[in-house]
Design a protein around this motif. Structure first.
Motif, PDB file in Angstrom:
ATOM      1  N   GLN A   1      10.562  11.850  35.833  1.00 13.04           N
ATOM      2  CA  GLN A   1      10.218  10.571  36.476  1.00 13.04           C
ATOM      3  C   GLN A   1       9.437   9.677  35.521  1.00 13.04           C
ATOM      4  OE1 GLN A   1       8.135  12.016  39.968  1.00 13.04           O
ATOM      5  NE2 GLN A   1       9.989  11.930  41.242  1.00 13.04           N
ATOM      6  N   LEU A   2       8.478  10.261  34.815  1.00 13.80           N
ATOM      7  CA  LEU A   2       7.669   9.469  33.892  1.00 13.80           C
ATOM      8  C   LEU A   2       8.514   8.970  32.719  1.00 13.80           C
ATOM      9  CD1 LEU A   2       4.920   8.339  33.146  1.00 13.80           C
ATOM     10  CD2 LEU A   2       4.334  10.533  32.109  1.00 13.80           C
ATOM     11  N   LEU A   3       9.368   9.848  32.202  1.00  9.90           N
ATOM     12  CA  LEU A   3      10.250   9.448  31.094  1.00  9.90           C
ATOM     13  C   LEU A   3      11.108   8.245  31.486  1.00  9.90           C
ATOM     14  CD1 LEU A   3      11.900  12.534  29.334  1.00  9.90           C
ATOM     15  CD2 LEU A   3      10.934  10.521  28.217  1.00  9.90           C
ATOM     16  N   VAL A   4      11.646   8.299  32.691  1.00  9.54           N
ATOM     17  CA  VAL A   4      12.525   7.215  33.144  1.00  9.54           C
ATOM     18  C   VAL A   4      11.736   5.907  33.251  1.00  9.54           C
ATOM     19  CG1 VAL A   4      13.910   6.391  35.102  1.00  9.54           C
ATOM     20  CG2 VAL A   4      14.186   8.736  34.256  1.00  9.54           C
ATOM     21  N   ARG A   5      10.502   5.983  33.742  1.00  5.75           N
ATOM     22  CA  ARG A   5       9.679   4.764  33.832  1.00  5.75           C
ATOM     23  C   ARG A   5       9.356   4.238  32.432  1.00  5.75           C
ATOM     24  NH1 ARG A   5       4.702   6.298  37.433  1.00  5.75           N
ATOM     25  NH2 ARG A   5       4.314   4.039  37.575  1.00  5.75           N
TER      26      ARG A   5
ATOM     27  N   ARG B   1      10.641   0.698  30.577  1.00  4.03           N
ATOM     28  CA  ARG B   1       9.486  -0.130  30.197  1.00  4.03           C
ATOM     29  C   ARG B   1       8.676  -0.584  31.421  1.00  4.03           C
ATOM     30  NH1 ARG B   1       9.899  -0.832  24.801  1.00  4.03           N
ATOM     31  NH2 ARG B   1      11.990  -0.637  23.921  1.00  4.03           N
ATOM     32  N   GLN B   2       8.620   0.296  32.413  1.00  5.10           N
ATOM     33  CA  GLN B   2       7.774   0.013  33.582  1.00  5.10           C
ATOM     34  C   GLN B   2       6.336   0.448  33.323  1.00  5.10           C
ATOM     35  OE1 GLN B   2      10.528   2.372  35.956  1.00  5.10           O
ATOM     36  NE2 GLN B   2      10.718   0.681  37.406  1.00  5.10           N
ATOM     37  N   VAL B   3       6.159   1.391  32.402  1.00  2.83           N
ATOM     38  CA  VAL B   3       4.815   1.844  32.027  1.00  2.83           C
ATOM     39  C   VAL B   3       4.749   2.029  30.514  1.00  2.83           C
ATOM     40  CG1 VAL B   3       4.292   3.044  34.201  1.00  2.83           C
ATOM     41  CG2 VAL B   3       5.449   4.281  32.358  1.00  2.83           C
ATOM     42  N   ARG B   4       3.524   1.929  30.008  1.00  2.20           N
ATOM     43  CA  ARG B   4       3.294   2.209  28.575  1.00  2.20           C
ATOM     44  C   ARG B   4       2.136   3.210  28.495  1.00  2.20           C
ATOM     45  NH1 ARG B   4       0.175   0.465  24.338  1.00  2.20           N
ATOM     46  NH2 ARG B   4      -1.001  -1.018  25.594  1.00  2.20           N
ATOM     47  N   PRO B   5       2.461   4.488  28.315  1.00  2.00           N
ATOM     48  CA  PRO B   5       1.423   5.526  28.378  1.00  2.00           C
ATOM     49  C   PRO B   5       0.426   5.456  27.215  1.00  2.00           C
ATOM     50  CG  PRO B   5       3.613   6.486  28.559  1.00  2.00           C
ATOM     51  CD  PRO B   5       3.797   5.069  28.138  1.00  2.00           C
TER      52      PRO B   5
ATOM     53  N   LEU C   1      -1.661   7.715  34.935  1.00  4.63           N
ATOM     54  CA  LEU C   1      -0.295   8.226  35.088  1.00  4.63           C
ATOM     55  C   LEU C   1      -0.276   9.740  35.310  1.00  4.63           C
ATOM     56  CD1 LEU C   1       1.509   6.199  32.255  1.00  4.63           C
ATOM     57  CD2 LEU C   1       1.546   5.749  34.731  1.00  4.63           C
ATOM     58  N   THR C   2      -1.089  10.458  34.554  1.00  2.01           N
ATOM     59  CA  THR C   2      -1.117  11.916  34.707  1.00  2.01           C
ATOM     60  C   THR C   2      -2.364  12.471  34.021  1.00  2.01           C
ATOM     61  OG1 THR C   2       0.206  13.954  34.477  1.00  2.01           O
ATOM     62  CG2 THR C   2       0.235  12.441  32.623  1.00  2.01           C
ATOM     63  N   ALA C   3      -2.771  13.678  34.445  1.00  2.00           N
ATOM     64  CA  ALA C   3      -3.924  14.335  33.825  1.00  2.00           C
ATOM     65  C   ALA C   3      -3.669  15.837  33.778  1.00  2.00           C
ATOM     66  CB  ALA C   3      -5.203  14.051  34.616  1.00  2.00           C
TER      67      ALA C   3
ATOM     68  N   SER D   1      -3.194   7.051  30.754  1.00  2.00           N
ATOM     69  CA  SER D   1      -3.243   5.847  31.584  1.00  2.00           C
ATOM     70  C   SER D   1      -2.041   4.974  31.262  1.00  2.00           C
ATOM     71  CB  SER D   1      -4.525   5.067  31.298  1.00  2.00           C
ATOM     72  OG  SER D   1      -4.385   4.403  30.047  1.00  2.00           O
ATOM     73  N   ASP D   2      -1.880   3.936  32.065  1.00  2.00           N
ATOM     74  CA  ASP D   2      -0.849   2.941  31.790  1.00  2.00           C
ATOM     75  C   ASP D   2      -1.486   1.786  31.016  1.00  2.00           C
ATOM     76  OD1 ASP D   2       1.303   1.279  31.717  1.00  2.00           O
ATOM     77  OD2 ASP D   2       1.342   0.860  33.884  1.00  2.00           O
ATOM     78  N   SER D   3      -1.187   1.715  29.738  1.00  2.00           N
ATOM     79  CA  SER D   3      -1.565   0.569  28.884  1.00  2.00           C
ATOM     80  C   SER D   3      -3.061   0.383  28.673  1.00  2.00           C
ATOM     81  CB  SER D   3      -1.020  -0.752  29.464  1.00  2.00           C
ATOM     82  OG  SER D   3       0.326  -0.653  29.786  1.00  2.00           O
TER      83      SER D   3
END
Ligand SMILES: [Zn+2]
Length: 500
Positions: A180-184, A188-192, A232-234, A256-258
């Motif tokens: 799911q995270l890879l797809v986002r 370009r919906q998120v920038r980890p 995004l994740t921890a 985090s996101d960005s």
């Protein structure tokens, strides 16, 4: 959208003198000697409680094409032979090169693999993949809760997602999360922005268990953190302490996101929280004599003696006899010991046949650190081909194989022996030899924690064993030469953050 996936998984106990060979990976991977990918891998993992089971489910749910290239794993033991590692890495890189370009890559790694040449094999593996795909293709790595996460691993992966549970019952969920995270990321919906903190801390398996305090509460805090805006994740990685390498031990990651500042701040807070718990993470051990005494005084329930010192899931031989010898000597009634890795005895039992009386030499055959062989007269009580399916919460649906298996009875003690070395962590592994643990009084399991997912609910009492071994949860028995210092509890005056 195309995502390639794969990996090589091993948890390496550098204190073991049993090297891990290519043949071990070929036998234990379950995808044939050539490590078949594609349909063979899908067939093995689809619908199972495993990382690749999660990758497949996540991809199907999002309508993404997953290209599963390789899943090579071997039962934990000593360092992986270099030629084996090089061959498996090259196989993965070749298969990956053949399907490029892809939109993203998901790596299914353990995080505590050491080879003859690489103390940080996953750091090397991830870097090799990164070099092939370049800096722009999103790369997400899933790791075991026992990963010894190195600075290189954290630097080469865009995001690392570790298991949140021990017993590892969330592999499927973490696999889904990774896709799911890879797809986002690809959309370009998120920038980890990932923040990594390595603590000067090592802990032992019994208290890393997330069904016990303080880890149970800590993981709830991690879940709360993951639900905060912008996170995004921890991951809290408890590390694998039976590895004499620089990066063994505890680390945390927050992504985090960005917002790198937010990730850094939350990672610092999470690391500080773990540091506060350091003394609560040291286990208390119990002798087999005390466990037998307890079982005699409490005849109504099942007592489990978790012989983690000889846990094959952490690289131990799984043929240790210290508890078994004591139970036979005490003429204990209603005891079960299993599952011992003893291919010779399993073969002799099968040759003699059901009900036969044999002169057996049981266990104690791998090294001199886990007790001596039990030389005894035994009755062959049950035989099995050793094929089972995980039914408990861990690896549910995955097929397993002990090879030919037998139960030998000596007085009031049943000894379960198998051809292949596997951790007893699912009721099905005893069901296939007609043992219902609930009808017994004392079960000695060759497992530190994983048995708790499926067998734990059957127990009225669980003891962490005070037995010798290369997976013994006690730092005083190990000499580290390559570990970073200072580190707690080896160096009692360690501070964190450094200098405070
Ligand atoms: Zn683990």
């Amino acid at each position: 959208m195309k995502i390639a996936s794969g990996g090589v998984q091993h948890e390496t106990n550098t204190f073991s003198d049993t090297p891990t060979t290519l043949a071990d990976f070929q036998r234990d991977s379950g995808c044939g000697p050539d490590f078949s990918g594609g349909e063979v891998l899908e067939e093995r993992f689809a619908g199972t409680g495993t990382i690749h089971g999660g990758y497949l489910a996540g991809a199907a749910e999002l309508g993404v094409e997953l290209l599963p290239l390789l899943s090579a794993r071997a039962q934990p033991a000593g360092r992986v032979e270099q030629v084996a590692y090089d061959q498996m890495l090259n196989l993965f890189l070749q298969r990956l090169a053949a399907v490029l370009p892809v939109d993203g890559v998901a790596l299914d790694l353990h995080g505590a693999m050491a080879t003859e040449k690489h103390d940080d094999a996953e750091g090397h593996f991830i870097a090799a993949v990164r070099q092939l795909i370049g800096p722009e293709i999103p790369l997400v790595v899933t790791l075991d809760l026992h990963a010894n996460i190195s600075p290189q691993m954290a630097a080469e992966a865009d995001v690392i997602i570790g298991f949140d549970t021990y017993p590892h019952v969330d592999m499927r969920e973490r696999g889904i999360e990774a896709i799911q995270l890879l797809v986002r990321m690809i959309n370009r919906q998120v920038r980890p922005c990932q923040s990594y903190r390595q603590l000067p801390l090592m802990t032992m398996p019994p208290m890393q268990c997330t069904l016990r305090e303080p880890m149970q509460s800590l993981i709830q805090e991690v879940f709360k953190l993951e639900a905060e805006p912008g996170i995004l994740t921890a991951t809290v990685s408890m590390g694998f302490p039976f590895a004499d390498i620089r990066d063994a031990g505890v680390s945390v990651l927050v992504t985090s996101d960005s917002d790198q500042g937010l990730a850094d701040q939350k990672a610092d807070a999470l690391a500080a929280r773990l540091w506060e718990l350091r003394d609560q993470l040291q286990p208390q051990l119990t002798s087999i004599e005390e466990a037998m005494q307890y079982a005699s005084e409490h005849p109504e329930g099942l007592v489990i003696f978790a012989d983690g010192s000889d846990n094959p899931g952490g690289g131990a031989p799984c043929d240790g006899t210290v508890a078994l010898q004591a139970m036979i000597k005490a003429d204990f009634q209603g005891g079960v010991v299993g599952v011992l890795h003893d291919p010779d005895t399993a073969r002799e039992a099968h040759a003699a046949g059901l009900g036969a009386e044999i002169d057996a030499v049981i266990g104690g055959k791998t090294d001199a650190q886990h007790g001596t062989s039990v030389v005894t007269h035994a009755r062959v009580q049950a035989l099995s081909d050793g094929k089972y399916v995980h039914h408990g919460a861990m690896m549910r649906g995955l097929a397993g194989d002990f090879g030919p298996m037998a139960v030998l009875r000596v007085g009031g003690v049943e000894i379960v022996v198998a051809t292949y070395r596997r951790q007893l962590l699912d009721r099905d592994m005893l069901r296939i030899v007609d043992i219902d643990p609930q009808t017994r009084r004392l079960l000695v399991v060759k497992s530190a924690v994983h048995f708790r997912a499926d067998l734990g609910p059957l127990a009225s009492k669980i003891f962490d064993a005070d037995t010798p071994g290369i997976h013994r949860p006690d730092f005083s028995g190990f000499e580290y030469h390559h570990l970073r210092h200072p580190i707690y509890p080896l160096d009692q005056d360690t501070s964190y953050p450094p200098g405070e």
